[in-house]
Design a protein around this motif. Sequence first.
Motif, PDB file in Angstrom:
ATOM      1  N   ARG A   6     -63.540  -8.437  19.552  1.00 44.34           N
ATOM      2  CA  ARG A   6     -62.377  -8.144  20.397  1.00 44.34           C
ATOM      3  C   ARG A   6     -61.093  -8.359  19.640  1.00 44.34           C
ATOM      4  NH1 ARG A   6     -65.359 -10.994  24.269  1.00 44.34           N
ATOM      5  NH2 ARG A   6     -64.022 -12.814  24.034  1.00 44.34           N
ATOM      6  N   LYS A  36     -58.188   5.260  21.926  1.00 44.66           N
ATOM      7  CA  LYS A  36     -58.759   4.573  23.090  1.00 44.66           C
ATOM      8  C   LYS A  36     -59.702   3.448  22.683  1.00 44.66           C
ATOM      9  CE  LYS A  36     -61.281   5.560  27.378  1.00 44.66           C
ATOM     10  NZ  LYS A  36     -61.899   6.649  28.203  1.00 44.66           N
ATOM     11  N   ASN A  37     -60.572   3.728  21.688  1.00 41.34           N
ATOM     12  CA  ASN A  37     -61.525   2.700  21.257  1.00 41.34           C
ATOM     13  C   ASN A  37     -60.815   1.484  20.676  1.00 41.34           C
ATOM     14  OD1 ASN A  37     -63.765   4.127  22.051  1.00 41.34           O
ATOM     15  ND2 ASN A  37     -64.059   5.116  20.052  1.00 41.34           N
ATOM     16  N   LYS A  40     -59.448  -0.578  23.558  1.00 35.61           N
ATOM     17  CA  LYS A  40     -60.514  -1.306  24.251  1.00 35.61           C
ATOM     18  C   LYS A  40     -61.067  -2.445  23.408  1.00 35.61           C
ATOM     19  CE  LYS A  40     -62.284   2.149  27.483  1.00 35.61           C
ATOM     20  NZ  LYS A  40     -63.488   2.892  27.939  1.00 35.61           N
ATOM     21  N   SER A  41     -61.219  -2.200  22.109  1.00 30.64           N
ATOM     22  CA  SER A  41     -61.808  -3.228  21.253  1.00 30.64           C
ATOM     23  C   SER A  41     -60.938  -4.472  21.163  1.00 30.64           C
ATOM     24  CB  SER A  41     -62.068  -2.665  19.851  1.00 30.64           C
ATOM     25  OG  SER A  41     -60.854  -2.420  19.171  1.00 30.64           O
ATOM     26  N   GLN A  45     -54.313  -3.930  27.714  1.00 32.98           N
ATOM     27  CA  GLN A  45     -54.081  -3.329  29.020  1.00 32.98           C
ATOM     28  C   GLN A  45     -52.688  -2.709  29.065  1.00 32.98           C
ATOM     29  OE1 GLN A  45     -56.443  -3.201  31.352  1.00 32.98           O
ATOM     30  NE2 GLN A  45     -57.887  -4.470  30.166  1.00 32.98           N
TER      31      GLN A  45
END
Length: 359
Positions: A6, A36-37, A40-41, A45
Amino acid sequence: MAAADRKRGSSSARKATDIRRIQFTGGSTYIVSLPKNWVKSHGLQPKDTVSIQWKDDGELAIRPTDVLDTTQRKVLEIDVSELPKRSLMDHLVGAYVAGCERIVLRSSKKIPRRVRKALRELLRITKGLEVITEEEESIIIASMLKPSEIPLRVSINRMYLQISSLLGDLMNVLGGGDEELLEESEDIEGEIDGLRLLIDRQVGLSLEYSTVSHAIGLTRRVANEHAHIARSLERMGDHIYKICALVRDGHGPRKMDDSELPLNSVKPFMQAFRDLIESVRRPDPDKIGLARVTLEKEVNSLSDYEEELLTSEDEDPDKLFHYRLAEAFRRSCGYGIDIAESLINIHCHSSSYLSADDE
């Protein structure tokens, strides 16, 4: 997803290059969407913030703001019970140079005396490390020094001063001075080594994190050249220290003539050395060039002197010492030439610019 993924992004989500189209909105704002990846990773937000840094090479570096959080630390855990006995010090120094802020030593049983001895040696030769927790089966070492706290130029200048002091004491003793002047030579050599390790640590962190590069005030390329300079200085100090140790231990002549080789090479060497170190702060191509010419001349003179010693049938009992002394000075001049090359590299990099045309 694991915490490490993360924070840094999983390898499966990465692409070498991601092409994005620039959009224009609101009459004055240019917008590029984020992959996008990647979002997310990093667990981002809407309304979260990112840091954007305009790098010296024209690229933009985008990082989640929490990557800059000073509460995050680079940690290495070492199981000392699984390491070969003679490799512990290498791992400790490697962890320091790698920029670890925490080094955790663990053992399946009571940590042996040799580990604590190696740890004391690490604390002696490095800057800013302290033991913050010490138990029977674990020890935690922490770095209390920020990468930008000591500028690279300050450390290089300190190395120069220590080498100059070491060489000055050696010349005094070879001129008939008290051998007690060399009693601290080992401590001075250790100080030089420690400064080189500190510079390697700082430069390594600047190559890994653009924020560190920005904090130390040097581009990554220039910082890397400073690391080359520091290594040349360390090797120079090593050669001079070895001669100091020989003289200190009574393996050299009591008095030598500084108007003859190899001692008469020291004065021009020191002048060239001083000019080079002054050019670290602000590279002066003319001064650097003259210093290099001087050092090359001394290298040639000392090489001829060494050859003369090797071919001479003179049975002077100090011949071997004279040879080793000349070799140490010649190699030091050679490392000075390496420093001159690094300084020219810095000057050329700093003087260059990006151009959109072919002129």
